[in-house]
Enzyme design. Structure first.
Site, short mmCIF file in Angstrom:
data_model
loop_
_atom_site.label_atom_id
_atom_site.label_comp_id
_atom_site.label_asym_id
_atom_site.label_seq_id
_atom_site.Cartn_x
_atom_site.Cartn_y
_atom_site.Cartn_z
N GLU A 84 -0.37 5.19 -7.81
CA GLU A 84 -0.37 6.66 -7.71
C GLU A 84 0.08 7.04 -6.31
O GLU A 84 -0.31 6.38 -5.34
CB GLU A 84 -1.77 7.24 -7.94
CG GLU A 84 -2.15 7.37 -9.39
CD GLU A 84 -3.12 6.29 -9.81
OE1 GLU A 84 -3.72 5.66 -8.92
OE2 GLU A 84 -3.26 6.07 -11.02
N TYR A 135 9.16 3.19 -2.94
CA TYR A 135 8.85 2.56 -4.22
C TYR A 135 10.06 2.56 -5.15
O TYR A 135 10.28 1.58 -5.88
CB TYR A 135 7.66 3.27 -4.89
CG TYR A 135 6.39 3.22 -4.08
CD1 TYR A 135 5.95 2.02 -3.51
CD2 TYR A 135 5.61 4.35 -3.87
CE1 TYR A 135 4.78 1.96 -2.77
CE2 TYR A 135 4.43 4.30 -3.13
CZ TYR A 135 4.03 3.11 -2.58
OH TYR A 135 2.87 3.06 -1.84
C1 LIG Z 1 5.07 4.96 3.32
C2 LIG Z 1 4.96 3.90 4.45
C3 LIG Z 1 4.00 2.80 3.97
C4 LIG Z 1 6.36 3.30 4.69
O1 LIG Z 1 6.24 2.25 5.65
P1 LIG Z 1 7.50 1.77 6.54
O2 LIG Z 1 7.16 0.43 7.09
O3 LIG Z 1 7.86 2.85 7.48
O4 LIG Z 1 8.64 1.65 5.41
P2 LIG Z 1 10.03 0.83 5.55
O5 LIG Z 1 10.47 0.83 6.96
O6 LIG Z 1 9.90 -0.47 4.85
O7 LIG Z 1 10.97 1.81 4.69
C5 LIG Z 1 11.82 1.35 3.67
C6 LIG Z 1 12.57 2.51 3.05
O8 LIG Z 1 11.65 3.40 2.41
C7 LIG Z 1 12.11 4.78 2.60
N1 LIG Z 1 11.22 5.48 3.51
C8 LIG Z 1 10.12 4.98 4.15
N2 LIG Z 1 9.53 5.95 4.87
C9 LIG Z 1 10.25 7.07 4.69
C10 LIG Z 1 10.14 8.40 5.17
N3 LIG Z 1 9.15 8.78 5.99
N4 LIG Z 1 11.07 9.31 4.77
C11 LIG Z 1 12.05 8.97 3.94
N5 LIG Z 1 12.23 7.70 3.45
C12 LIG Z 1 11.34 6.78 3.82
C13 LIG Z 1 13.48 4.66 3.24
O9 LIG Z 1 14.41 4.50 2.17
C14 LIG Z 1 13.33 3.37 4.02
O10 LIG Z 1 14.54 2.77 4.33
P3 LIG Z 1 15.36 3.20 5.67
O11 LIG Z 1 14.38 3.17 6.80
O12 LIG Z 1 16.42 2.13 5.74
O13 LIG Z 1 15.89 4.57 5.39
C15 LIG Z 1 4.46 4.53 5.77
O14 LIG Z 1 5.23 5.68 6.06
C16 LIG Z 1 3.00 4.93 5.76
O15 LIG Z 1 2.12 4.13 6.09
N6 LIG Z 1 2.74 6.20 5.38
C17 LIG Z 1 1.35 6.71 5.35
C18 LIG Z 1 0.56 6.05 4.26
C19 LIG Z 1 1.19 6.25 2.89
O16 LIG Z 1 1.66 7.33 2.56
N7 LIG Z 1 1.18 5.18 2.07
C20 LIG Z 1 1.65 5.21 0.71
C21 LIG Z 1 0.57 5.74 -0.16
S1 LIG Z 1 1.00 5.70 -1.88
#
Ligand SMILES: CC(C)(COP(=O)(O)OP(=O)(O)OC[C@H]1O[C@@H](n2cnc3c(N)ncnc32)[C@H](O)[C@@H]1OP(=O)(O)O)[C@@H](O)C(=O)NCCC(=O)NCCS
Length: 164
Positions: free
Chosen positions: A109, A121
């Site tokens: 979710e 995702y």
């Molecule tokens: C979501 C989260 C886990 C992503 O972690 P991350 O290590 O920054 O992700 P990655 O670097 O592996 O990102 C891979 C791809 O996902 C997408 N993506 C990740 N974060 C993004 C953002 N803030 N905005 C848009 N696209 C995003 C992009 O396609 C990205 O590729 P790119 O950087 O080449 O454009 C992180 O932002 C986080 O911890 N957020 C808060 C907690 C959360 O929301 N968790 C998910 C709950 S369901």
């Protein structure tokens, strides 16, 4: 001159000893963070997959995945705000998917407003397959239910449980 290589991301099993750093990241990552007890409960489940990502020995992200019957539920994914967009969540999900059978069904979710996580995702073949209305108690936001199955990876929802 070429830029220095990005620091390597190491992914390994998450342990109880990691929980202080995990809780610290959790509190910075979510408006309604999990408690320490919730992480302890998930780590105690023998069938779960709990992974930590490190850069230069420092914990920078984690994921928690539980199996219920035949379906894997991704319960939590978070990365330290200071180290986002460096592929850490990608590395965690890659390792998670290596550990489940190739034809596994996975679900999760995610807040409808969480565009970054949804994009992440979708890159891994998850597709939205429903909504849980007002799932998040802090602000009444809906949850998008996402699935990754053999069918979603072919662009269909045919084998997603609960779909007509
Ligand atoms: C979501 C989260 C886990 C992503 O972690 P991350 O290590 O920054 O992700 P990655 O670097 O592996 O990102 C891979 C791809 O996902 C997408 N993506 C990740 N974060 C993004 C953002 N803030 N905005 C848009 N696209 C995003 C992009 O396609 C990205 O590729 P790119 O950087 O080449 O454009 C992180 O932002 C986080 O911890 N957020 C808060 C907690 C959360 O929301 N968790 C998910 C709950 S369901």
């Amino acid at each position: 001159m070429t830029a220095p290589p990005a620091a390597a991301i190491q992914v390994r099993r998450l342990t109880y000893a990691d929980l202080p750093q995990v809780v610290a990241i959790e509190r910075r990552a979510f408006t309604s963070p999990w408690s320490l007890a919730m992480f302890v409960l998930e780590l105690s489940k023998a069938s779960g997959i709990c992974l930590a990502a490190e850069i230069e020995g420092e914990l920078v992200g984690y994921t928690i995945c539980s199996r219920y019957d035949t379906v894997w539920h991704i319960m939590n994914v978070a990365v330290d705000p200071e180290t986002r967009r460096r592929g850490i969540a990608t590395a965690l999900l890659e390792r998670l998917l290596e550990r489940v059978a190739p034809d596994s069904q996975l679900t999760l979710e995610v807040r409808k407003s969480n565009d970054g996580a949804i994009a992440l995702y979708e890159r891994f073949g998850f597709r939205a397959a429903g909504v849980r209305r007002r799932y998040y108690q802090d602000n009444g936001e809906d949850a998008l239910i996402m699935w990754r199955t053999p069918a979603t990876q072919r662009g269909s929802l045919d084998d997603v449980p609960g779909m007509p």
